[in-house]
Every structure is written in structure tokens, then in C-alpha cells.
Design an enzyme around this catalytic site. Structure first.
Site, PDB file in Angstrom:
ATOM      1  N   GLY A  55       0.788  -1.220   0.000  1.00 18.21           N
ATOM      2  CA  GLY A  55       0.000   0.000   0.000  1.00 18.21           C
ATOM      3  C   GLY A  55       0.828   1.282   0.000  1.00 18.21           C
ATOM      4  O   GLY A  55       0.276   2.363  -0.110  1.00 18.21           O
TER       5      GLY A  55
ATOM      6  N   GLY B 105       2.921   2.001  -2.305  1.00 16.68           N
ATOM      7  CA  GLY B 105       3.074   2.405  -3.697  1.00 16.68           C
ATOM      8  C   GLY B 105       4.309   1.854  -4.374  1.00 16.68           C
ATOM      9  O   GLY B 105       4.782   2.403  -5.364  1.00 16.68           O
ATOM     10  N   LYS B 106       4.814   0.711  -3.879  1.00 22.98           N
ATOM     11  CA  LYS B 106       6.034   0.218  -4.499  1.00 22.98           C
ATOM     12  C   LYS B 106       5.770  -0.366  -5.884  1.00 22.98           C
ATOM     13  O   LYS B 106       6.622  -0.268  -6.758  1.00 22.98           O
ATOM     14  CB  LYS B 106       6.771  -0.777  -3.607  1.00 22.98           C
ATOM     15  CG  LYS B 106       6.013  -2.009  -3.223  1.00 22.98           C
ATOM     16  CD  LYS B 106       6.823  -2.823  -2.226  1.00 22.98           C
ATOM     17  CE  LYS B 106       6.119  -4.119  -1.907  1.00 22.98           C
ATOM     18  NZ  LYS B 106       4.772  -3.904  -1.364  1.00 22.98           N
ATOM     19  N   THR B 107       4.581  -0.924  -6.098  1.00 24.02           N
ATOM     20  CA  THR B 107       4.253  -1.396  -7.442  1.00 24.02           C
ATOM     21  C   THR B 107       4.233  -0.221  -8.414  1.00 24.02           C
ATOM     22  O   THR B 107       4.819  -0.288  -9.497  1.00 24.02           O
ATOM     23  CB  THR B 107       2.891  -2.110  -7.456  1.00 24.02           C
ATOM     24  OG1 THR B 107       2.956  -3.224  -6.573  1.00 24.02           O
ATOM     25  CG2 THR B 107       2.542  -2.593  -8.847  1.00 24.02           C
ATOM     26  N   SER B 108       3.581   0.881  -8.013  1.00 22.18           N
ATOM     27  CA  SER B 108       3.532   2.064  -8.879  1.00 22.18           C
ATOM     28  C   SER B 108       4.937   2.579  -9.155  1.00 22.18           C
ATOM     29  O   SER B 108       5.270   2.906 -10.300  1.00 22.18           O
ATOM     30  CB  SER B 108       2.717   3.170  -8.204  1.00 22.18           C
ATOM     31  OG  SER B 108       1.441   2.702  -7.884  1.00 22.18           O
TER      32      SER B 108
ATOM     33  N   ASP C  37       4.961 -10.735  -6.186  1.00 22.52           N
ATOM     34  CA  ASP C  37       3.880 -10.624  -5.214  1.00 22.52           C
ATOM     35  C   ASP C  37       2.808 -11.666  -5.527  1.00 22.52           C
ATOM     36  O   ASP C  37       2.350 -11.761  -6.655  1.00 22.52           O
ATOM     37  CB  ASP C  37       3.285  -9.217  -5.316  1.00 22.52           C
ATOM     38  CG  ASP C  37       2.370  -8.910  -4.154  1.00 22.52           C
ATOM     39  OD1 ASP C  37       1.666  -9.834  -3.700  1.00 22.52           O
ATOM     40  OD2 ASP C  37       2.361  -7.762  -3.711  1.00 22.52           O
TER      41      ASP C  37
ATOM     42  N   THR D 287      -6.932   0.039  -7.289  1.00 22.02           N
ATOM     43  CA  THR D 287      -6.190  -1.200  -7.099  1.00 22.02           C
ATOM     44  C   THR D 287      -6.540  -1.893  -5.783  1.00 22.02           C
ATOM     45  O   THR D 287      -6.831  -3.096  -5.786  1.00 22.02           O
ATOM     46  CB  THR D 287      -4.681  -0.935  -7.224  1.00 22.02           C
ATOM     47  OG1 THR D 287      -4.456  -0.302  -8.485  1.00 22.02           O
ATOM     48  CG2 THR D 287      -3.891  -2.214  -7.172  1.00 22.02           C
TER      49      THR D 287
END
Lengths: 119, 591
Positions: free
Chosen positions: B18, B20-23, B45, B505
Site C-alpha cells: 500500500g 506504492g512500491k508497485t507504482s 507478489d 487497485t
């Protein structure tokens, strides 16, 4: 020297510590087999969950599985011949198969058996 | 943007879910590809959403992202990897060995350990297989949530050492036993991870005290296993200009500044980048390109339409009223890491205890800060934590004193070695979980669970346990028994609250979690949307735009997903302590 092959049921690992409950028989077997190895015995273990090909590739083992099912494991072969099934071998049995002569005196001086009288 | 300067070949983004590491991983990959590099973006993940971000079906194979020349993506799905591993072992004997034997092998290889190890194996392959990665200048990893990541990264060290010292071949490597020949590969993976010329670790956090404390822990743990070269990114920082004229925005700006000023020493010294909060959701290519572009926020200055009033959406306390009527039971808060399960579990527990009901609040989250959140205590309320390390030690000691009591020194050493296997922690934690949920027949047991992927593995372990227990019980002729899985599936005994945020998301992830739970025979009782700006009625232009954007998601949850729904407003102060937790449950935004 004779070779001892042990065909285990489907296990996560050889002592069973990975199961939801640790099986005392497996813990003891791991210790006993390790003891026999220390005395020079040639022992190989096969886990049904990890090496099923070893079971499928041995006619004696394959026939045993078909006849008696996996609940009848473990199966012990000595030089390819059936020696024991349904439980793990004791140290005495391992010693006889492997030709180990000097069995150590059982647990002398341990808390349980002090005074030469076993409980 | 320090973390983007002269990037090495491998880039890892890690942090609590949550943040924002994916973003950030996606935006970094796009930026590198835009500058002419050939980039592979990898998600490890279990609940990857890289596909959603690019609006492309990805999965467990290399997929070129057509909209971004030079970019290829891959999602390592642990379940699929485990399936492939299972098939490698079982495939050759299917039709050769009796059918029930084959089924038994498959069941044995369906546990949590197999999944973890198979995924790890894939990951190692990517770090060391030159043929596979030869075509890429950079490989960007969007790693799994922190606790999981640490395990994933710790394993190469642990296992390489383990494989080396283990010469009798009888030890408990679990399903890894079949992979023993890959020693060389594991050693190479460890070397690549610890080499700053090849690997850069980017810690991602938000400007919140609890998240920053956790990032400090992650930093220490990863530095200890040799990953010294680390960068810090503080994502989603509210620009100071928004504070003017909006009390909520001012409180957030002040709170974030305080949190950053108190940054723990070891991480304060790291090269740091602050990424400002954007008025848009980070889905789609234009949004991703704008994330790392300092001028992009200013592009959209049109004021947002005033946010709708929260209408008739109930507060968390309303759900607690209904929960309380049962007098006891298991209440589980589930959802992705970082959505606030720990805080909401504490709020639910405090509300139940205030109503005079006996409550045991506990957590199995490997990255728990529950005891830090609940400063103070109430009568009727007990608080505990399933600490994976403590549980593992307890389990080891117990096995050694019971099952190992008659062994000689050598046999004991062998058992001790087996108890150091990676599987032991999973089992120990699961046993603690099963033990605690039994209390729910007498009182309320409120649990925040670990992040989604881990939660599902835990449930899977419960399922395997159920089958094994049922088999033992049947053999011994016992006909009436309740397993943990039966308890979780019984709506009279267990109530699952799905926690999410009013963003695209997180809502998709929560819906996916609900599907998974339903497949396991568990019907979620309610949804809670946490940290809602729409419920907090901000007046700052940026926050109003984000509040307005929430309504599409709130409506989707209300109309498509939830049987019951509660909305929890974003808090001006961090909801620490009983008074603030009470205010949060009542739906107030200020304490």
C-alpha cells in the site's frame, strides 16, 4: 557390506518435523539410521513425495505398493530383498543386516536407567 | 530522484503493502524503457497487480508491453510455480504408481512450503540465468510485502549455508531436497544480491511513523544479510501548499513533517527521494509517467467538484453493535498489507471491550506494530501477538523436550538441524493461530491477519491440517470434532471483515481476496473502507480531487461486493491510543 534401502511414505522431510504433528517413530528412525550410518552401514532413504520414480522403478516396491497400498509403508529392502514392512527397523535389526557387531550398551547412565535397573 | 541515478542491473523495490512500491517499480521501469534501455519488470507478489497497472494480461511468462517499447513484464505467481514443480515430480509416475498413491504425493506437495520454495526457485533463476536475462539492461523487481520479502531474501543465505553443512543428506529441506543440485545457483544469487554494482535496493515508505519504523527494521534486516546499498523513497507526501485553509490537510502536512523529522538514524542517512502526492490514481501509462515527473501535479489545476456527502454509510461502531450481539466469536480483519487492518482490529477490539465484552486482540502479521498502536489498556481487553520468531523457538523447544527426550546426543543434533528448516516457522505460526482461535467459544477473539498472500497460505495450511486431522480422527473413531477450517467456515463462529481503501487497485485486490475466501468456503461478513478522504470532507483542492475520485470505488464496493459496509474517515492524527480509536470507530475525523 549389504545395502539397506528404506522406502518412506510421502513425507515432507525425514524426521517428520514438517508435519502438523511430529511423529515419534520418525524422529527415532532418523536417529537410529544416522547411528547405523556412523557405524559404517550403507543406507539409502527414498521419500514417496519427493522421489516417486525410485518407487516406480523398483519392481519389488511397485508390486508392494499395488498389493498393500501406501499406508503399509515404510518398506525396507536389504540387497534388493524385502526385509521389513510397516515400521522402521530397530538398531538391532540394522546391526544384523549391516553386519555391525558391537552394539553399544543401551543408554547406560541416563537419567531413566540409572542404577542398572531399566524402567 | 537519487534512486534513479546510474541504476545498476537489478533494482528491488520493497516496503509495506500500500505504500506504492508497485507504482514506483512500474514508473521506474517505464522511465528506463523510455530512455532507450531494455527493461524486464518482475512481480513476485502473490497478489500481483502489474497487469492491472498496464491494462495487460501478464502472468507467469515474459510479456512485452506494446505501449512501452523496450519493456517486458513477468509475474511470478507462487501458486503456478508450485503447480509446475509438483508436476515435474508427479508427472512421470502418473499412471505408473497406483492412483491413490499419486494423490497422496500431490497432497504432500500442496503445502505452504512447496509454494514458498517453488517461487523462490523461480526468483533465483532470474538472478542467475544469463540466457534468460541476457536481453535486458535492467531487471526491476516489484517485490512482495515486507515480511515475505525478508524471508525470500534471507533464504538464499540460510540455504546455501545449510546445503553446505549438511552432508548426510537426511535432513529436512522439505521439497527443496529435489533441488539440492542447484547449490551453485543459490550461491550465485546471494552474490548478486550483495553486490552493490549489480543490485540496488529501494525502500519505499509513506511519511507515517509506523511505516517508517517498519522500513527501519527492514533496512537493518536486509543490511545484516549483506544488502548494504539502499535508497529510500518517501511516496505520496502531501505538498505543504495544500495546508492553507484546510485543517485536515494542515494536520496531515504537520504529521508527515514530524514523522520525517523523527526518521530513525540508520535510514535517515540513506539517499532519499520524496515523491509528492498526486491528485490522480496511479493506473494507466500517463499516470505512471507523471508520477516521477515533478511538473505533472501542476498540470491539473482545475478544482474538483465538491465531494458528495458520505450519505447514509455507517461508521465502524455500527458494525460493532451487530457483532456484539453474539457475545463471543472470532473476528478476522483481512486485506492487503498497509490498508490498516491492525488499526481497525484494535478499534473493533476496543469498541467490543467498551461494551463490557471479553476480548482478546491478537495479530499474526509478521510486521505487526499492534502493541505500538494500542498504547494503554481496558478492562476486558487482553492483547497478544503471534511473534513468528518466538513461536518458532517455542515450537523447537517443545519438540526437542517431548519427541527428542530419549535421543542420544547425535540423534538430538540431527533433530535440531531438521528444526532449523524453513518450514518450521510456518508450522509454529499456524499452531499458534489454531490455539488462539479456540478461545473464540468463550470470548471475542479479534485478529488482524498477515498480508493477503501470506493469509492465503495460512488458510491453505489450515486446509491441509483439516484433511490430516480428519484422517486421524476417522482412524481413531472420533466422530465429533471441530478443526480450525470448520470454525473459519461457520458464519455463526467467525466473521470476516475485508479492509480496503477507496482506490482502484486496493478495491480490485480486496475483491480478489473475497473470491479466494469464497473458494475456501468462507463468506466475508462485511467490508470496511479505511482512510477515506470522502468521509473526512477536506477543503484543500488536491485532497478534494482525491476525495471526489473515491466515490466511484465506494459505490463499486457498496453495489458489487459488500453485504455490509462501513466507512472510516482519514484521521487528522494517527489513530494511536484508546480515545482516538474510539473516535475513529464513531466515524469522526478529528480526535
Amino acid at each position: 557390506m549389504k545395502t539397506i534401502h528404506i522406502f518412506d511414505p510421502a513425507l515432507c522431510c525425514s524426521t517428520g518435523v514438517c508435519g502438523t504433528e511430529v511423529d515419534q517413530a520418525l524422529v527415532n528412525a532418523a536417529a537410529d539410521l544416522d547411528w547405523a550410518r556412523q557405524q559404517g552401514a550403507r543406507i539409502e532413504r527414498y521419500n514417496l513425495a519427493q522421489q516417486p520414480l525410485a518407487f516406480a522403478g523398483n519392481a519389488v516396491v511397485k508390486a508392494f505398493l499395488e498389493r498393500s497400498g501406501q499406508d503399509a509403508l515404510p518398506l525396507v529392502l536389504v540387497d534388493g530383498e524385502m526385509a521389513l514392512a510397516g515400521r522402521y527397523p530397530t538398531r538391532a535389526e540394522l546391526a544384523r543386516w549391516a553386519g555391525i557387531s558391537a552394539l553399544p550398551v543401551q543408554a547406560v547412565g541416563s537419567d531413566c536407567c540409572s542404577g542398572g535397573k531399566c524402567c | 530522484m537519487d534512486f534513479l541515478e546510474q541504476p545498476p542491473r537489478f533494482l528491488f523495490f520493497t516496503g509495506k503493502g500500500g505504500v506504492g512500491k508497485t507504482s514506483l517499480a512500474c514508473a521506474t521501469a517505464v522511465r528506463l524503457a523510455d530512455s532507450g534501455r531494455r527493461v524486464l519488470l518482475v512481480s513476485t507478489d502473490p497478489a500481483s497487480n502489474v497487469g492491472q497497472v498496464f491494462d495487460t494480461q501478464i502472468g507467469n511468462r515474459l510479456v512485452t508491453i506494446d505501449a512501452v517499447p523496450g519493456l517486458t513484464a513477468l509475474e511470478i505467481d507462487p501458486e503456478a510455480a508450485a503447480g509446475a514443480y509438483r508436476e515435474r515430480i508427479v508427472g512421470p509416475v502418473r499412471g505408473v504408481l497406483p492412483e491413490d498413491v499419486v494423490r497422496g504425493i500431490e497432497e504432500q506437495l500442496s503445502g505452504a512450503c512447496t509454494t514458498e520454495i517453488a517461487a523462490f526457485d523461480e526468483f533465483t533463476g532470474l538472478l542467475t540465468d544469463d540466457a534468460l536475462i541476457a536481453g535486458f539492461d535492467h531487471i526491476v523487481f516489484d517485490t512482495a510485502p515486507t515480511g515475505h520479502t525478508i524471508r525470500l531474501l534471507q533464504l538464499p543465505g540460510a540455504w546455501s549455508g545449510f546445503l553446505e553443512s549438511n552432508d548426510n543428506g537426511a535432513s529436512c529441506l522439505g521439497p527443496l531436497a529435489g533441488l539440492e543440485k542447484q547449490r551453485q545457483q543459490y550461491r550465485a544469487a546471494v552474490a548478486a544480491l550483495a553486490d552493490p554494482l549489480r543490485t540496488r535496493l529501494v525502500l519505499v515508505a509513506r511519511a507515517q511513523a509506523s511505516t517508517l519504523r517498519e522500513v527501519a527494521r527492514t533496512h537493518d534486516e536486509l543490511a545484516a544479510i549483506g544488502l548494504q546499498r539502499q535508497y529510500l523513497v518517501i511516496n505520496g507526501v502531501l505538498p505543504a501548499a495544500e495546508a492553507a485553509g484546510d485543517a485536515l490537510a494542515a494536520a496531515i502536512v504537520a504529521r508527515e513533517a514530524r514523522a520525517l523529522a523523527a526518521l530513525p538514524g540508520a535510514v535517515a542517512a540513506l539517499p532519499r527521494t520524496q515523491v509528492p502526492l498526486k491528485p490522480f490514481n496511479l493506473v494507466g501509462l500517463p499516470a505512471l509517467r507523471a508520477l516521477l515527473d515533478d511538473n505533472a501535479g501542476a498540470l491539473s489545476t482545475t478544482p474538483a467538484a465538491p465531494a458528495n456527502a458520505p450519505g447514509a454509510l455507517p461508521a465502524l461502531a455500527t458494525l460493532v453493535d451487530e457483532l456484539a450481539t453474539a457475545g463471543h466469536g472470532l473476528v478476522m480483519l483481512m486485506g492487503k498489507g498497509g490498508v490498516g487492518k491492525t488499526t481497525l482490529a484494535a478499534a473493533v477490539a476496543v469498541e467490543l471491550a467498551r461494551r463490557g465484552l471479553p476480548v482478546h486482540l491478537t495479530t499474526s502479521d509478521p510486521a505487526a506494530h499492534l502493541t505500538e498502536t494500542l498504547e494503554g489498556s481496558l478492562q476486558q481487553l487482553t492483547v497478544s501477538r503471534i511473534d513468528p520468531h518466538a513461536e518458532t523457538e517455542r515450537y523447537r523447544a517443545e519438540v526437542l523436550t517431548t519427541k527428542g527426550k530419549d535421543l542420544d546426543a547425535h540423534g538430538r543434533a540431527l533433530l535440531e538441524e531438521d528444526l532449523r528448516s524453513p518450514c518450521t516457522e510456518e508450522i509454529a505460526v499456524f499452531q499458534a493461530f489454531s490455539r488462539i482461535i479456540r478461545e473464540a467459544g468463550r470470548k471475542f477473539v479479534v485478529m488482524d491477519t498477515a498480508p493477503t498472500g501470506h493469509t492465503l497460505l495460512l488458510l491453505d495450511a489450515t486446509g491441509a491440517y483439516h484433511r490430516e486431522m480428519a484422517r486421524h480422527m476417522d482412524k481413531s473413531g472420533i466422530t465429533h470434532y471441530t478443526t480450525p477450517m470448520m470454525q473459519l467456515q461457520d458464519p455463526a463462529q467467525t466473521r470476516v471483515l475485508i479492509v480496503t481503501l477507496a482506490e482502484t487497485t486496493p478495491v480490485l485486490e480486496a475483491a480478489r481476496l473475497q473470491d479466494d475466501l469464497r473458494r475456501a468456503g468462507i463468506e466475508p461478513w462485511a467490508w470496511v473502507i479505511n482512510n477515506s478522504l470522502a468521509a473526512a470532507s477536506p477543503t484543500s483542492p488536491l485532497l478534494m480531487r482525491r476525495a471526489a475520485a473515491e466515490w466511484a470505488q465506494i459505490d463499486a464496493v457498496r453495489n458489487l461486493h459488500a453485504q455490509r459496509l462501513a466507512l472510516v474517515p482519514l484521521q487528522a492524527e494517527e489513530p494511536v491510543g484508546i480515545a482516538r480509536l474510539q473516535a475513529l470507530a464513531a466515524g469522526q475525523r478529528h480526535s
